[in-house]
Design an enzyme around this catalytic site. Structure first.
Site, PDB file in Angstrom:
ATOM      1  CG  HIS A 118      43.726  30.326  40.048  1.00 55.41           C
ATOM      2  ND1 HIS A 118      43.006  31.457  40.302  1.00 55.41           N
ATOM      3  CD2 HIS A 118      44.560  30.630  39.027  1.00 55.41           C
ATOM      4  CE1 HIS A 118      43.394  32.415  39.469  1.00 55.41           C
ATOM      5  NE2 HIS A 118      44.329  31.943  38.683  1.00 55.41           N
TER       6      HIS A 118
ATOM      7  CG  HIS B 161      42.637  30.688  33.797  1.00 56.00           C
ATOM      8  ND1 HIS B 161      42.329  29.919  34.893  1.00 56.00           N
ATOM      9  CD2 HIS B 161      43.440  31.703  34.259  1.00 56.00           C
ATOM     10  CE1 HIS B 161      42.915  30.442  35.972  1.00 56.00           C
ATOM     11  NE2 HIS B 161      43.603  31.505  35.615  1.00 56.00           N
TER      12      HIS B 161
ATOM     13  CG  HIS C  83      48.292  31.091  34.801  1.00 55.61           C
ATOM     14  ND1 HIS C  83      48.421  30.463  36.024  1.00 55.61           N
ATOM     15  CD2 HIS C  83      47.197  31.896  34.923  1.00 55.61           C
ATOM     16  CE1 HIS C  83      47.446  30.862  36.828  1.00 55.61           C
ATOM     17  NE2 HIS C  83      46.681  31.731  36.193  1.00 55.61           N
ATOM     18  CD  GLU C  84      45.945  34.615  32.448  1.00 51.10           C
ATOM     19  OE1 GLU C  84      44.762  34.199  32.486  1.00 51.10           O
ATOM     20  OE2 GLU C  84      46.506  35.117  33.436  1.00 51.10           O
TER      21      GLU C  84
ATOM     22  CE1 TYR D  55      46.407  32.945  41.534  1.00 53.08           C
ATOM     23  CE2 TYR D  55      45.692  33.717  43.669  1.00 53.08           C
ATOM     24  CZ  TYR D  55      45.563  33.721  42.304  1.00 53.08           C
ATOM     25  OH  TYR D  55      44.610  34.490  41.728  1.00 53.08           O
TER      26      TYR D  55
END
Ligand SMILES: [Zn+2]
Length: 353
Positions: A203, A197, A193-194, A254
């Protein structure tokens, strides 16, 4: 039947949810935490710091943003770091008079931030524990997408994996060394996930068209975390959608209960139903979107050439920090001083004509 389990919405536990420690013991030890019921996923939304920072307003891309401040670092949407030289406490001038010289540091949103030649250079801090998380996450990205990861030698732009108080990253290539922090509790899924980014992904619930797919229940969001649920455009960032609709399975999405203050969902589908957070790996939608961002050229070389955007007369666009109207194949900007006035882009600065 929906499987539920008890956890405590104290952020530090949210971060350590995948650890073996039983949250019930923590509850009995401290006696202070409110137990709440949430859905079955073990995975939690990423946080740069388990504590809630000093919630403050700063200017970024010419817009006022709500961020959390931790000792001079600004965190947006829980785990996104803002490059300090792009943040200011005061409103920043974004359109200059013809003869004016812009200051050296201009606060603008990232309009690109892509890694050239589809290549992300990286280094890993020697003290980072469980480095396998990083290697596994990188292997996953390389297997699924057109992006290559190369250990840095002398390159000046690179991602630096380092331990920290949570999981966090910048958005896109910032230039220079940019940290991805991984606390011990951050999983391989969190690392994937990071990295998302760092290659430029927001997101998934920040899409501008997200209201077609989801409803945000602001009343159920922990106080001070509401800004995590705004679209990138609402927060003044530029961006684009690289898939046709919101992907509930995205590793950048999320879960229904992320940052809930009361055990009630913060995000529901349009029919009111809930969904789980997914941190196993990139979804097929993630892969499609990323490969649209980073196309692979048929000559065998990867390329970052993106199609020239087509600007439609009569439409407004967020470009280099300001909203501009396209009219007669020129750009117009509205200010209180001048009303609508034509502006031109030179380099990355806007000027009045
Ligand atoms: Zn994130």
């Amino acid at each position: 039947m929906k499987r539920t389990k008890l956890i405590y919405l104290l952020p530090v536990l949210a971060l350590t949810a995948s650890c073996s420690k039983d949250p019930v013991e923590d509850y009995e030890e401290t006696g202070a935490l409110e137990p709440v019921e949430i859905s079955s996923s073990d995975e939690m939304a990423e946080l740069a710091n388990p504590a809630l920072g000093n919630v403050t307003e700063v200017y970024f891309a010419g817009q006022q943003l709500t961020v959390e401040e931790f000792g001079g670092e600004y965190i947006y949407q829980g785990d996104i770091m803002l490059a300090p030289d792009m943040v200011s406490q005061e409103p920043v001038k974004l359109v200059y008079e013809k003869d004016e010289t812009p200051p050296a540091n201009k606060s603008v949103g990232r309009t690109s931030g892509r890694w050239p030649n589809n290549t992300v250079y990286y280094a890993i801090d020697a003290n980072l524990d469980n480095k396998a998380r990083v290697y596994d996450a990188i292997a996953h990205w390389e297997n699924k997408t057109n992006i290559d990861f190369v250990e840095r030698t002398t390159q000046s732009n690179y991602v630096y994996f380092v331990s920290g108080s949570g999981c966090s990253s910048y958005i896109g290539m910032t230039g220079g060394k940019q940290n991805i922090t991984l606390a011990s509790a951050c999983t391989t899924g969190n690392a994937i996930h990071e990295i998302g980014h760092a290659i430029g992904l927001w997101h998934e619930q920040s899409r501008v068209d997200r209201d077609n797919s989801i409803t945000i229940n602001y009343n159920n969001i922990q106080s001070g975390r509401e800004h995590n649920f705004k679209t990138y455009a609402e927060q003044g960032y530029d961006g684009d959608e690289y898939t046709s609709s919101l992907d509930f399975g995205s590793i950048m999405m999320y879960g229904s209960y992320s940052f809930s203050s009361n055990g009630q969902p913060t995000i529901v589908k349009k029919d009111g139903s809930t969904f789980n957070i997914q941190r196993n790996g990139l979804s097929s939608g993630d892969v499609t979107g990323v490969n649209n961002m980073y196309p692979y050229s048929s000559s065998g070389n990867t390329t970052t050439t993106t199609p020239e955007p087509i600007y439609v007369n009569g439409e407004t666009y967020l470009l280099y920090g300001i909203w501009v109207l396209r009219k007669n194949d020129s750009w117009f900007f509205y200010s209180r001083t001048y009303g609508w006035k034509e502006v031109i882009l030179r380099g990355s600065y806007w000027y009045y004509r």
